[in-house]
Design an enzyme around this catalytic site. Structure first.
Site, mmCIF file in Angstrom:
data_model
loop_
_atom_site.group_PDB
_atom_site.id
_atom_site.type_symbol
_atom_site.label_atom_id
_atom_site.label_comp_id
_atom_site.label_asym_id
_atom_site.label_seq_id
_atom_site.Cartn_x
_atom_site.Cartn_y
_atom_site.Cartn_z
ATOM 1 N N PHE A 131 -1.407 -0.759 12.359
ATOM 2 C CA PHE A 131 -2.256 -0.196 11.445
ATOM 3 C C PHE A 131 -2.505 -1.422 10.346
ATOM 4 C CE2 PHE A 131 -3.961 2.694 8.437
ATOM 5 C CZ PHE A 131 -3.822 2.325 7.036
ATOM 6 N N HIS A 136 9.746 0.533 8.160
ATOM 7 C CA HIS A 136 8.957 -0.656 8.398
ATOM 8 C C HIS A 136 9.247 -1.716 7.269
ATOM 9 C CE1 HIS A 136 6.746 1.466 11.711
ATOM 10 N NE2 HIS A 136 6.351 2.254 10.764
ATOM 11 N N ASP A 137 8.584 -1.557 6.179
ATOM 12 C CA ASP A 137 7.977 -2.694 5.141
ATOM 13 C C ASP A 137 9.369 -3.197 4.569
ATOM 14 O OD1 ASP A 137 5.377 -0.713 3.819
ATOM 15 O OD2 ASP A 137 5.322 -2.254 5.727
ATOM 16 N N ASN A 141 -2.418 2.808 3.498
ATOM 17 C CA ASN A 141 -1.918 3.903 3.585
ATOM 18 C C ASN A 141 -2.607 5.187 2.716
ATOM 19 O OD1 ASN A 141 0.169 3.450 5.344
ATOM 20 N ND2 ASN A 141 1.256 2.802 3.473
ATOM 21 N N THR A 151 2.897 -6.089 2.733
ATOM 22 C CA THR A 151 3.410 -5.009 3.495
ATOM 23 C C THR A 151 2.130 -3.836 3.903
ATOM 24 O OG1 THR A 151 4.128 -3.841 1.720
ATOM 25 C CG2 THR A 151 5.892 -5.164 3.080
ATOM 26 N N ASP A 205 0.818 -1.191 0.026
ATOM 27 C CA ASP A 205 0.051 0.091 0.002
ATOM 28 C C ASP A 205 0.891 1.398 -0.100
ATOM 29 O OD1 ASP A 205 -0.871 0.358 3.548
ATOM 30 O OD2 ASP A 205 1.002 -0.429 2.531
ATOM 31 N N ASP A 239 6.702 1.414 1.782
ATOM 32 C CA ASP A 239 6.310 0.240 0.926
ATOM 33 C C ASP A 239 7.364 0.492 -0.322
ATOM 34 O OD1 ASP A 239 3.763 0.826 2.278
ATOM 35 O OD2 ASP A 239 3.494 -0.950 1.756
HETATM 36 O O1 RIB Z 1 2.315 0.062 10.701
HETATM 37 C C1 RIB Z 1 3.263 0.390 9.641
HETATM 38 C C2 RIB Z 1 2.697 -0.203 8.555
HETATM 39 O O2 RIB Z 1 1.274 0.484 8.093
HETATM 40 C C3 RIB Z 1 3.556 -0.064 7.332
HETATM 41 O O3 RIB Z 1 3.336 -1.174 6.179
HETATM 42 C C4 RIB Z 1 2.969 1.148 6.731
HETATM 43 O O4 RIB Z 1 3.299 1.351 5.248
HETATM 44 C C5 RIB Z 1 1.680 1.156 6.668
HETATM 45 O O5 RIB Z 1 1.174 0.071 5.612
HETATM 46 CA CA CA Z 2 2.621 -0.651 3.805
#
Ligand code: RIB
Ligand code: CA
Length: 330
Positions: free
Chosen positions: A179, A253-254, A39, A138, A10, A15
């Site tokens: 999320f 994160h991803d 997102n 992701t 997303d 990402d």
């Molecule tokens: O909580 C972080 C995640 O949520 C990540 O993958 C960010 O891109 C959102 O998708």
């Molecule tokens: Ca993501």
């Protein structure tokens, strides 16, 4: 042999870097990209996947749009999106009407959207690839759950599922829920219960990979249009993470998912029973990770724990260098 991978994402700033890492590294064979609402709306996350491929010169990787929302409509309606973090476009920061992502020059990439939907592209790719494929979601897990529900016999074409989502500690969207999982808890429950090997990189791990000023400086030093775009993305991402969460540096994160595929030594893993809370008034969407085995439930996932952040960022910087065409300085 490179790992055959489908990214389900997303984009979203983090990402976007996962797309770069998967496309750049020789250990990964990026077969396809599918997109999901998260997102931002799925129209925007799909455009952003195309824009990122445009900017990085990634061609020939089909990109198909997936779910516009969760399996089950949210109780009070509406759609969770992370506009406060990723902006109105979902990839705020750079100008998409100029620079490497501009495509036709009006922000419309020359990289096309595949005419199939995400479910069809996922199915076709799994059936046609000569070996089982690793799925790397992701974003919210709606597309993956839909695939598992619609084509249960295709699980033997899935090598493993390596996902960013959840947390072995606390959440980021509610105190309990991260999320991606909270966007579609029922989908996450299906994925964790499907029997395919699952590796989960949650916030407890991804918060260890922060885009520090030193990382920004390394990217800036590459001096290419792509590296400049990446700096603009991270600078924006840092501003919103500071504003929303008070973080001095943003966690990317991803890409911990693909980084793990490239170098499994980068993140320590523990096997644990993971359950997704579906009914808790205050805890819906939480990933309950039984690190101490107190439930007696058999482990159903590997959970990322301790991260070699320096090694992670080396991979990210090298991916941007390679795709941007910067020289390989000793
Ligand atoms: O909580 C972080 C995640 O949520 C990540 O993958 C960010 O891109 C959102 O998708
Ligand atoms: Ca993501």
């Amino acid at each position: 042999m490179p790992v055959p991978v489908i990214l389900d994402c997303d984009p979203g700033h983090d990402d976007a870097f996962n797309i770069l890492l998967a496309a750049a590294h020789p250990s990964v064979d990026l077969l396809a990209i599918t997109t999901v609402a998260g997102n931002q709306s799925v129209d925007k996350t799909t455009l952003n996947a195309r824009r990122m491929c445009e900017a990085a010169g990634i061609r020939g990787v089909p990109i198909a749009a997936g779910a516009a929302g969760p399996l089950h409509a949210r109780p009070h309606g509406g759609q969770l999106i992370a506009e406060k973090i990723h902006g109105g476009s979902g990839l705020d920061g750079p100008s998409w009407e100029s620079g490497p992502g501009a495509g036709f020059g009006d922000g419309e990439p020359t990289v096309p959207q595949d005419p199939r939907d995400a479910l069809t592209l996922l199915r076709d790719t799994l059936i046609r690839h000569p070996a089982p494929v690793t799925l790397v979601p992701t974003g919210p897990l709606t597309n993956i759950a839909t695939l598992l529900l619609a084509h249960p016999r295709l699980t033997d074409r899935i090598e493993r599922i390596v996902l960013m989502g959840g947390s072995a500690e606390r959440g980021n969207t509610t105190p309990a829920a991260e999320f991606n999982i909270l966007c579609d808890p029922e989908a996450a429950d299906i994925v964790f219960g499907c029997g395919v090997p699952v590796t989960m990189f949650g916030l407890n791990a991804t918060h260890q990979v922060r885009a520090t000023p030193e990382v920004i400086a390394r990217l800036t030093a590459l001096g290419t249009p792509l590296s400049r775009l990446c700096v603009e993305l991270l600078t924006y991402f840092a501003s919103t993470y500071r504003e929303v969460y008070g973080f001095d540096t943003p966690p990317l994160h991803d890409p911990l998912t693909v980084a793990h595929l490239i170098d499994p030594s980068l993140v320590s893993l523990v096997r644990a029973a993971v359950r997704v809370e579906l009914t808790g008034t205050w805890t819906r969407g939480a990933t309950v990770v039984d690190l101490d085995g107190v439930t007696g439930l058999p482990p159903n996932a590997e959970v990322g724990m301790d991260v070699d952040a320096a090694g992670f960022w080396d991979l990210i910087v090298e991916a941007v260098r390679v795709l941007g065409g910067a020289p390989n300085t000793p």
